[in-house]
Design an enzyme around this catalytic site. Structure first.
Site, PDB file in Angstrom:
ATOM      1  N   ASP A 570       0.756  -1.257   0.000  1.00  0.00           N
ATOM      2  CA  ASP A 570       0.000   0.000   0.000  1.00  0.00           C
ATOM      3  C   ASP A 570       0.793   1.319   0.000  1.00  0.00           C
ATOM      4  O   ASP A 570       0.758   2.073  -0.941  1.00  0.00           O
ATOM      5  CB  ASP A 570      -0.960  -0.001   1.185  1.00  0.00           C
ATOM      6  CG  ASP A 570      -1.893  -1.202   1.159  1.00  0.00           C
ATOM      7  OD1 ASP A 570      -1.650  -2.117   0.359  1.00  0.00           O
ATOM      8  OD2 ASP A 570      -2.870  -1.227   1.923  1.00  0.00           O
ATOM      9  N   GLU A 767      -0.946  -9.344  12.058  1.00  0.00           N
ATOM     10  CA  GLU A 767      -0.800  -8.968  10.655  1.00  0.00           C
ATOM     11  C   GLU A 767       0.657  -8.666  10.299  1.00  0.00           C
ATOM     12  O   GLU A 767       1.136  -8.992   9.222  1.00  0.00           O
ATOM     13  CB  GLU A 767      -1.664  -7.728  10.381  1.00  0.00           C
ATOM     14  CG  GLU A 767      -1.707  -7.303   8.930  1.00  0.00           C
ATOM     15  CD  GLU A 767      -2.616  -6.088   8.734  1.00  0.00           C
ATOM     16  OE1 GLU A 767      -2.972  -5.431   9.730  1.00  0.00           O
ATOM     17  OE2 GLU A 767      -2.961  -5.799   7.574  1.00  0.00           O
TER      18      GLU A 767
HETATM   19  C1  6A9 Z   1     -10.504  -1.940   4.416  1.00  0.00           C
HETATM   20  C2  6A9 Z   1     -11.455  -1.775   6.682  1.00  0.00           C
HETATM   21  C3  6A9 Z   1     -13.695  -2.560   9.418  1.00  0.00           C
HETATM   22  C4  6A9 Z   1      -3.711  -4.750   3.437  1.00  0.00           C
HETATM   23  O1  6A9 Z   1      -4.672  -8.771   3.911  1.00  0.00           O
HETATM   24  C5  6A9 Z   1      -5.477  -8.030   3.064  1.00  0.00           C
HETATM   25  C6  6A9 Z   1      -4.787  -6.768   2.606  1.00  0.00           C
HETATM   26  C7  6A9 Z   1      -3.505  -7.105   1.844  1.00  0.00           C
HETATM   27  O2  6A9 Z   1      -3.834  -7.711   0.636  1.00  0.00           O
HETATM   28  C8  6A9 Z   1      -2.668  -5.886   1.557  1.00  0.00           C
HETATM   29  O3  6A9 Z   1      -1.455  -6.281   0.983  1.00  0.00           O
HETATM   30  N1  6A9 Z   1      -4.501  -5.917   3.753  1.00  0.00           N
HETATM   31  C9  6A9 Z   1      -2.396  -5.110   2.816  1.00  0.00           C
HETATM   32  O4  6A9 Z   1      -1.629  -3.979   2.537  1.00  0.00           O
HETATM   33  C10 6A9 Z   1      -5.708  -5.558   4.514  1.00  0.00           C
HETATM   34  C11 6A9 Z   1      -6.660  -4.711   3.717  1.00  0.00           C
HETATM   35  C12 6A9 Z   1      -7.904  -4.444   4.428  1.00  0.00           C
HETATM   36  C13 6A9 Z   1      -8.758  -3.471   3.664  1.00  0.00           C
HETATM   37  C14 6A9 Z   1     -10.052  -3.348   4.323  1.00  0.00           C
HETATM   38  C15 6A9 Z   1     -11.727  -1.858   5.227  1.00  0.00           C
HETATM   39  C16 6A9 Z   1     -12.454  -2.558   7.445  1.00  0.00           C
HETATM   40  O5  6A9 Z   1     -12.992  -1.801   8.476  1.00  0.00           O
END
Ligand code: 6A9
Length: 807
Positions: A570, A767
């Site tokens: 990100d 995470e």
């Molecule tokens: C937004 C929030 C209750 C971010 O593991 C999933 C992803 C990865 O693919 C990515 O590489 N995560 C990483 O940078 C989490 C993304 C979550 C977005 C959700 C909404 C919920 O609020």
């Protein structure tokens, strides 16, 4: 001549006979695999929820709360997984085919709950299952802690569901309660909620005759389908009605006690929603058993008891065979840790069905080809051009049950790397499910938010998917791993490990099935591959260099000045300001990995022309990674952009991005750049920390700045790739073998200890991990790619120490 003719005819006959035989066998394999995967705890957003892999169907779920005062129920009522309300929960042991055990530690309710879920094959409709629900008061609980436990079943779509033999005139059901049902896919079935064991509160309040608590209350109803997943709200509204009716009867100053007042009205009948309620004092236990009508016999609680034992011991044996941690992680506690992480990964697999929001306006601003493109694109997104699409279905594991219980494309490739070692057929099914989401152009949405329940967890501005947005093609790594296994099986049939796993490797052990699978998938893989080449192509015309005559240069679409969410990393620092001529080194590396994987499949399937074409791209990509992205000055790989003088210039922020050609397996053991890459990995002033490889160099100006999401923390997915590629170099003779061996050994140890220590301390996988303290941070219960540590523990010990201190 004639004789020849008959011979040929005979041969044709034989072939004709043989072909259907082979496919019948393949079809048999498919049925067996589908049947044993039909049911599961496929609602991972719930502490315990069960459903089959069928779009609109029967579902079940568990809810509970302590009932000792009037006010806390709102806060202690458990149903959906939420962060920071429990002291740890999850599957200690779980196998998708047979079942397992989950433990839930609920301090506010003073209770520990276990859910032991077991599958029973048999019949024409995917078999039966049972779950044993047990509650044990925690140490700090008073001996008469009162717990209300609710089980419910809902039915979407066509079919029937009716409580059998229960009388609405009574005050509840003594003994077992049986729900009879039928749907087209499931045939006839029954769900039995057993009487179970445990004491019930006797309150002595005058209302007790009307509302005794020593039996099961059942409330049936018919609600609109959209209300079914919002059962908690439905239930609370109902309870409020009950309270409003009961309290005036006995007066405000003598209301029934909480255990009594928070009970449903006993009204068993037919409908699409059925809630069963039990109220206990102290420990409790009961079963919910689904028996398929076409199975030879109904499942009993005794069957469940017997199977719980055998599933547990079967799991342990298989786990030891496949994932036994190697030195220095030989102590028992590492195996327990590894089992828990792996079980949560596969216990978190869900089945999702529903519509989703996509912006298919193909707004010209989305071409992102002019300077300032990101502002125009943001305006276009603001015009809200999204439509609902689908419904579609997805079978997938998820990054985190409480926070993101849905499919993420590039996460899934990492999830499946351990899963494929355990169950190849399951893995192939999940891959297929993802590729079936692809549109005509070859696009697969990065984040799969299917249906209203999934959407309810996502803020509006993150719900829409865009068909020009990509995400790393990690599923190709999994397909490569499948081919590795096929090769290993071919060259070494005595390979004990693979043979042992055969029952879960039917498509592997049966070559015809494996080929058929790959052949079916291949056109989709190609479509996806060419979609990437087309939509994420970089504009390398502007780079006036001969070496760039081939077009291999790539740029993520969908970037803003601060983020490239599509890259998965990100907020990792990139060129500023964004420029339509920039080129991303992580993306060209993913393209290289994908090209090699698809080329290998083409060879497998005798698609010779394709294989030649892919080989050409591979060569050009490998060359351009060096030509376009290597900085002699910084001695590392960097993103490229067009500077103020309209010239190619490199933007170097050392960190995961700089390692990408290495992480994706494109740097050969003899590469003249490998030394510098290993230096960067091993340098404590740059990427090395005692807890794993940092996302961004400690010496970078942006280290620990702004959101600090991918700007210092340690992520397990990237570290897994690092450790796996170090291992690869360490196992081949070459100039950097010894160095790679040392780094591999140290990194492997650091990673395992980081995740282990944090798990021991907090009860959760996280995470990401802090590079200064090693502590887990951000999302709690992140059982997605953090589980790769299971594979890391099972990797070989290359330390060469004969006698070493065990950790
Ligand atoms: C937004 C929030 C209750 C971010 O593991 C999933 C992803 C990865 O693919 C990515 O590489 N995560 C990483 O940078 C989490 C993304 C979550 C977005 C959700 C909404 C919920 O609020």
């Amino acid at each position: 001549d004639n004789r020849h003719g008959t011979l040929l005819q005979g041969l044709a006959c034989l072939l004709a006979l043989q072909l259907p035989l082979v496919s019948a066998q393949v079809a048999g394999i498919e049925k067996a695999t589908n049947d044993s995967l039909l049911w599961g705890p496929y609602r991972p957003n719930l502490y315990f929820g069960v459903r089959p892999r069928i779009p609109k169907t029967l579902m079940g779920g568990l809810m509970w709360t302590r009932v000792e005062d009037y006010t806390s129920v709102q806060n202690t009522f458990r149903h959906t997984c939420e962060q920071h309300e429990l002291d740890g929960y999850g599957w200690d042991e779980y196998d998708v085919r047979s079942g397992g055990r989950q433990t839930i530690h609920d301090p506010a309710n003073h209770v520990d709950i276990t859910t032991e879920f077991i599958k029973f094959p048999g019949g024409e409709h995917g078999g039966s299952w049972g779950v044993r629900i047990k509650g044990t008061p925690r140490e700090d609980a008073s001996p008469n802690t009162r717990t209300t436990v609710l089980w419910y079943n809902t039915l979407e779509g066509l079919g029937s569901l009716e409580v059998q033999g229960a009388d609405a005139e009574e005050t509840g059901v003594e003994g077992d309660v049986v729900l009879k049902g039928h749907t087209a896919e499931l045939g006839d079935f029954e769900v039995r909620v057993t009487e179970g064991k445990g004491d019930h509160p006797v309150t002595g309040h005058p209302s007790y005759d009307e509302k005794p608590l020593d039996r099961t209350l059942v409330h049936s109803g018919q609600v609109p389908e959209e209300a079914l997943w919002q059962i908690k709200a439905v239930l609370f509204a109902h309870l409020k009605g009950q309270i409003d009716a009961l309290v005036p009867k006995y007066g405000e100053d003598n209301p029934p006690p909480p255990a009594q007042i928070y009970t449903i009205q006993h009204a068993p009948s037919r409908g699409n929603i059925h809630i069963f309620q039990k109220v206990f004092e102290g420990p409790f236990e009961f079963d919910v058993i689904f028996s398929s009508g076409s199975a030879p016999a109904k499942i009993t609680s005794e069957d469940l008891t017997e199977q719980i034992d055998s599933v547990t011991s079967g799991f342990s044996t298989r786990f030891a065979d496949i994932f036994k941690p190697k030195a220095p992680f030989l102590k028992e506690r590492y195996e327990e840790f590894s089992k828990s992480l792996f079980s949560n990964l596969i216990g978190g697999i869900g089945y999702f069905y529903g519509d989703s929001r996509v912006d298919r306006s193909y707004d010209t601003a989305y071409e992102e080809d002019s300077e300032g493109f990101w502002e125009e694109a943001a305006e276009a997104r603001g015009r809200n051009q999204a439509q609902f699409e689908g419904p579609s279905e997805l079978y997938t594991s998820i990054p985190s049950r409480p926070f993101f219980p849905r499919g993420f494309l590039w996460d899934e490739g990492f999830h499946l790397l351990p899963v494929i070692d355990w169950d190849a057929d399951l893995t192939l099914d999940i891959i297929k499910s993802w590729f079936m989401l692809m549109d005509e152009d070859g696009w697969i949405g990065r984040e799969q938010i299917l249906g209203a329940e999934a959407r309810s967890k996502v803020p509006e501005e993150f719900q829409v998917q865009y068909p020009h947005y990509a995400n790393p093609p990690t599923l190709f790594m999994v397909i490569s791993s499948f081919l590795d296994k096929l090769d290993a099986l071919k060259t070494d049939t005595s390979n004990e490990k693979l043979l042992h796993e055969k029952s879960y490797f039917m498509q592997l052990a049966n070559r015809e099935a494996a080929l058929q699978y790959l052949r079916t998938l291949y056109p989709l893989l190609k479509r996806h591959y060419f979609w990437f080449r087309k939509t994420q192509a970089g504009d390398i015309k502007s780079y006036d260099r001969e070496a760039f005559s081939t077009k291999e240069g790539y740029r993520w679409r969908g970037r803003t000045p601060q983020h490239i969410l599509t890259s998965g990393l990100d907020d990792y620092p990139r060129a500023q300001p964004p420029h339509p001529g920039e080129l991303h080194v992580d993306l060209i590396s993913w393209m290289g990995m994908m090209t090699r994987a698809i080329q290998r499949i083409a060879v497998y399937l005798d698609e010779e022309d394709d294989a030649l074409e892919f080989a050409k791209y591979d060569e050009a990509i490998t060359r351009n990674i060096d030509d376009l992205h290597w900085s002699d000055k910084a001695k590392t790989y960097c993103d490229a952009t067009i500077d103020d003088y309209e010239e190619h210039s490199l933007v170097c922020h050392k960190g995961y991005i700089s390692l990408f050609p290495f992480l994706t397996g494109l740097v050969d053991k003899d590469s003249k750049r490998l030394g510098a890459i290993l230096d960067l990995i091993g340098d404590e002033e740059e990427l090395w920390s005692p807890y794993g490889i940092r996302s961004l160099s400690k010496s970078d100006e942006f280290y620990h700045t702004a959101e600090d999401y991918w700007r210092s923390p340690i992520w397990m997915n990237m570290n897994y790739l690092a450790v796996a590629n170090l291992l690869n170099i360490a196992q081949q003779k070459g100039p950097h073998q010894a160095r790679a061996k040392t780094l591999y050994t140290e990194l492997r140890k650091n990673l395992v200890n980081t995740v282990y220590e944090s798990w021991k301390e907090t009860g959760f996988a996280w995470e990401q991990y802090n590079p200064e303290t090693g502590k887990g941070q951000r999302t709690q219960h992140f059982t997605g790619w953090t589980s790769l540590v299971v594979k890391i523990m099972a990797m070989p010990d290359l330390s060469g120490e004969r006698v070493r201190d065990e950790l």
